[in-house]
Design a protein around this motif. Structure first.
Motif, PDB file in Angstrom:
ATOM      1  N   ALA A 132       0.808  -1.225   0.000  1.00 20.92           N
ATOM      2  CA  ALA A 132       0.000   0.000   0.000  1.00 20.92           C
ATOM      3  C   ALA A 132       0.840   1.273   0.000  1.00 20.92           C
ATOM      4  CB  ALA A 132      -0.945  -0.002   1.202  1.00 20.92           C
ATOM      5  N   SER A 133       1.911   1.276   0.780  1.00 13.91           N
ATOM      6  CA  SER A 133       2.678   2.519   0.941  1.00 13.91           C
ATOM      7  C   SER A 133       3.816   2.639  -0.060  1.00 13.91           C
ATOM      8  CB  SER A 133       3.232   2.593   2.367  1.00 13.91           C
ATOM      9  OG  SER A 133       4.105   1.496   2.557  1.00 13.91           O
ATOM     10  N   HIS A 134       3.938   1.653  -0.952  1.00 13.90           N
ATOM     11  CA  HIS A 134       5.045   1.691  -1.905  1.00 13.90           C
ATOM     12  C   HIS A 134       4.770   2.668  -3.044  1.00 13.90           C
ATOM     13  CE1 HIS A 134       7.205  -2.248  -0.704  1.00 13.90           C
ATOM     14  NE2 HIS A 134       6.490  -1.788   0.302  1.00 13.90           N
ATOM     15  N   LEU A 135       5.841   3.307  -3.482  1.00 12.18           N
ATOM     16  CA  LEU A 135       5.727   4.192  -4.648  1.00 12.18           C
ATOM     17  C   LEU A 135       5.709   3.334  -5.916  1.00 12.18           C
ATOM     18  CD1 LEU A 135       8.347   6.916  -3.642  1.00 12.18           C
ATOM     19  CD2 LEU A 135       5.846   7.011  -3.385  1.00 12.18           C
ATOM     20  N   PRO A 136       5.128   3.848  -7.022  1.00  8.98           N
ATOM     21  CA  PRO A 136       5.107   3.061  -8.259  1.00  8.98           C
ATOM     22  C   PRO A 136       6.493   2.545  -8.651  1.00  8.98           C
ATOM     23  CG  PRO A 136       3.690   4.953  -8.485  1.00  8.98           C
ATOM     24  CD  PRO A 136       4.371   5.092  -7.152  1.00  8.98           C
ATOM     25  N   GLY A 137       7.522   3.368  -8.450  1.00 12.84           N
ATOM     26  CA  GLY A 137       8.874   2.958  -8.825  1.00 12.84           C
ATOM     27  C   GLY A 137       9.398   1.782  -8.015  1.00 12.84           C
ATOM     28  N   GLU A 138       8.723   1.483  -6.901  1.00 12.15           N
ATOM     29  CA  GLU A 138       9.136   0.354  -6.065  1.00 12.15           C
ATOM     30  C   GLU A 138       8.344  -0.918  -6.380  1.00 12.15           C
ATOM     31  OE1 GLU A 138      10.395   3.000  -2.155  1.00 12.15           O
ATOM     32  OE2 GLU A 138       8.306   2.393  -2.404  1.00 12.15           O
ATOM     33  N   LEU A 139       7.482  -0.828  -7.379  1.00 15.78           N
ATOM     34  CA  LEU A 139       6.638  -1.970  -7.739  1.00 15.78           C
ATOM     35  C   LEU A 139       7.036  -2.509  -9.108  1.00 15.78           C
ATOM     36  CD1 LEU A 139       3.179  -0.388  -6.785  1.00 15.78           C
ATOM     37  CD2 LEU A 139       4.533  -2.008  -5.422  1.00 15.78           C
ATOM     38  N   SER A 140       6.755  -3.800  -9.324  1.00 14.73           N
ATOM     39  CA  SER A 140       7.017  -4.390 -10.636  1.00 14.73           C
ATOM     40  C   SER A 140       5.984  -3.871 -11.641  1.00 14.73           C
ATOM     41  CB  SER A 140       6.904  -5.913 -10.549  1.00 14.73           C
ATOM     42  OG  SER A 140       5.540  -6.279 -10.409  1.00 14.73           O
ATOM     43  N   GLY A 141       6.237  -4.128 -12.927  1.00 14.05           N
ATOM     44  CA  GLY A 141       5.295  -3.694 -13.956  1.00 14.05           C
ATOM     45  C   GLY A 141       3.912  -4.285 -13.748  1.00 14.05           C
ATOM     46  N   GLY A 142       3.868  -5.573 -13.382  1.00 14.58           N
ATOM     47  CA  GLY A 142       2.575  -6.227 -13.158  1.00 14.58           C
ATOM     48  C   GLY A 142       1.855  -5.627 -11.960  1.00 14.58           C
ATOM     49  N   GLU A 143       2.621  -5.329 -10.893  1.00 12.68           N
ATOM     50  CA  GLU A 143       2.016  -4.726  -9.693  1.00 12.68           C
ATOM     51  C   GLU A 143       1.503  -3.318 -10.019  1.00 12.68           C
ATOM     52  OE1 GLU A 143       4.798  -7.141  -6.477  1.00 12.68           O
ATOM     53  OE2 GLU A 143       5.441  -5.194  -7.229  1.00 12.68           O
TER      54      GLU A 143
END
Ligand SMILES: Nc1ncnc2c1ncn2[C@@H]1O[C@H](COP(=O)(O)OP(=O)(O)OP(=O)(O)O)[C@@H](O)[C@H]1O
Length: 286
Positions: free
Chosen positions: A149-160
């Motif tokens: 929830a608190s992750h920035l988009p840059g910290e997520l995979s493409g699928g996430e």
């Protein structure tokens, strides 16, 4: 009735499509030549169905999706959401309809990089903050990202990131979801997760339309429309669009939950568009 979005998707009337284009046309003039990119395109998006929109690159799929999504105007024809003719509405009313009645997922998910996954989902929310926050949390849970929830988009995979974008598209509980090449940048696992979510959305009574070059999506779809030289051909039921005609049409197991006879999708099987028949019989010169 509350003005905030409801938790349940508005179901379509059995005979009224959730979205309809009627005689939609779009003409460009390029270097003096007239090009009918879209010619008399009539199509229905029905409750409970995934519709795939296929065709070669440049055939006008994205243009048609943008017209369906009230992001662009046709030169000719009309667009209806349910019984509402959206064609000549003022921009403020169209923007409101886009926000409340349509959900968009694009290949590049367009998340705000400085906001967390949770905040991104809330950005387009049309109701009160107190209603929105639990909704956003439920949607995060639904797309399997509560722990992020608190992750920035840059910290997520493409699928996430794409699942956050889908959660954002659902924040106002729209009856229609429009997706443009949503699996274009995804690995097979992420693609499968997204397709499973699309199937769930359709099974809730939404209409889902996906512009795609991906055979896995057209396999999964209930209806496949092909755009070619401005004309729309409807193919039903969905089948493979690769040259392997020895492989029987098949849906991945995860996309085939049994449907009850009273399911919205079961009630909407009949269509004025017949398989394999273009909406017009002649071809328009490019
Ligand atoms: N304003 C315009 N004037 C002239 N041509 C245009 C204009 N807008 C779009 N086009 C052309 O219309 C065609 C259709 O574009 P569109 O993006 O809808 O195709 P597409 O089927 O989605 O393609 P792809 O699969 O590659 O994304 C393209 O050749 C594009 O260059």
């Amino acid at each position: 009735m509350s003005s905030s979005p409801q938790e349940t998707c508005p179901r379509g009337d059995p005979v009224t499509p959730l979205l309809r284009t009627e005689g939609v046309g779009r003409t460009h003039t390029l270097r003096g030549a007239r090009i009918d990119l879209l010619d008399d395109v009539t199509l229905d998006l029905e409750a409970g169905q995934i519709t795939a929109l296929v065709g070669h690159s440049g055939s006008g799929k994205t243009t048609l999706l943008h017209i369906m999504g009230l992001l662009d105007d046709p030169d000719r024809g009309r667009v209806f959401l349910g019984d509402d003719d959206m064609t000549n509405l003022a921009e403020a009313a169209r923007a409101d309809a886009r926000r409340r009645r349509l959900g968009f997922v694009f290949q590049s998910h367009n998340l705000l990089p400085q906001h967390s996954a949770y905040r991104n989902i809330l950005v387009p929310y049309a109701g009160s903050r107190t209603d929105g926050e639990p909704r956003a949390r439920r949607l995060l849970d639904r797309v399997g990202l509560t722990a992020r929830a608190s992750h920035l988009p840059g910290e997520l995979s493409g699928g996430e990131q794409q699942r956050v974008a889908l959660a954002r598209a659902l924040i106002n509980d729209p009856p229609v979801v429009l997706a443009d090449e949503p699996t274009g940048n995804l690995d097979p696992d992420s693609e499968r997760q997204l397709l499973t979510l699309f199937r769930e959305l359709a099974d809730e009574g939404r209409a889902v339309v996906v512009v795609t070059h991906n055979a896995a999506i057209s396999d999964t779809a209930d209806v496949v429309h092909r755009l070619e030289k401005g004309l729309l051909t409807t193919e039903r039921p969905a089948r493979r669009h690769v040259d392997d005609h020895t492989t029987p049409p098949r849906r991945p197991d995860h996309t085939t939950p049994p449907r009850r006879p009273d399911h919205p999708a079961s009630r909407n099987r009949q269509s004025p568009q017949q398989p394999g028949h273009p909406t017009r019989t002649e071809t328009t010169p490019a």
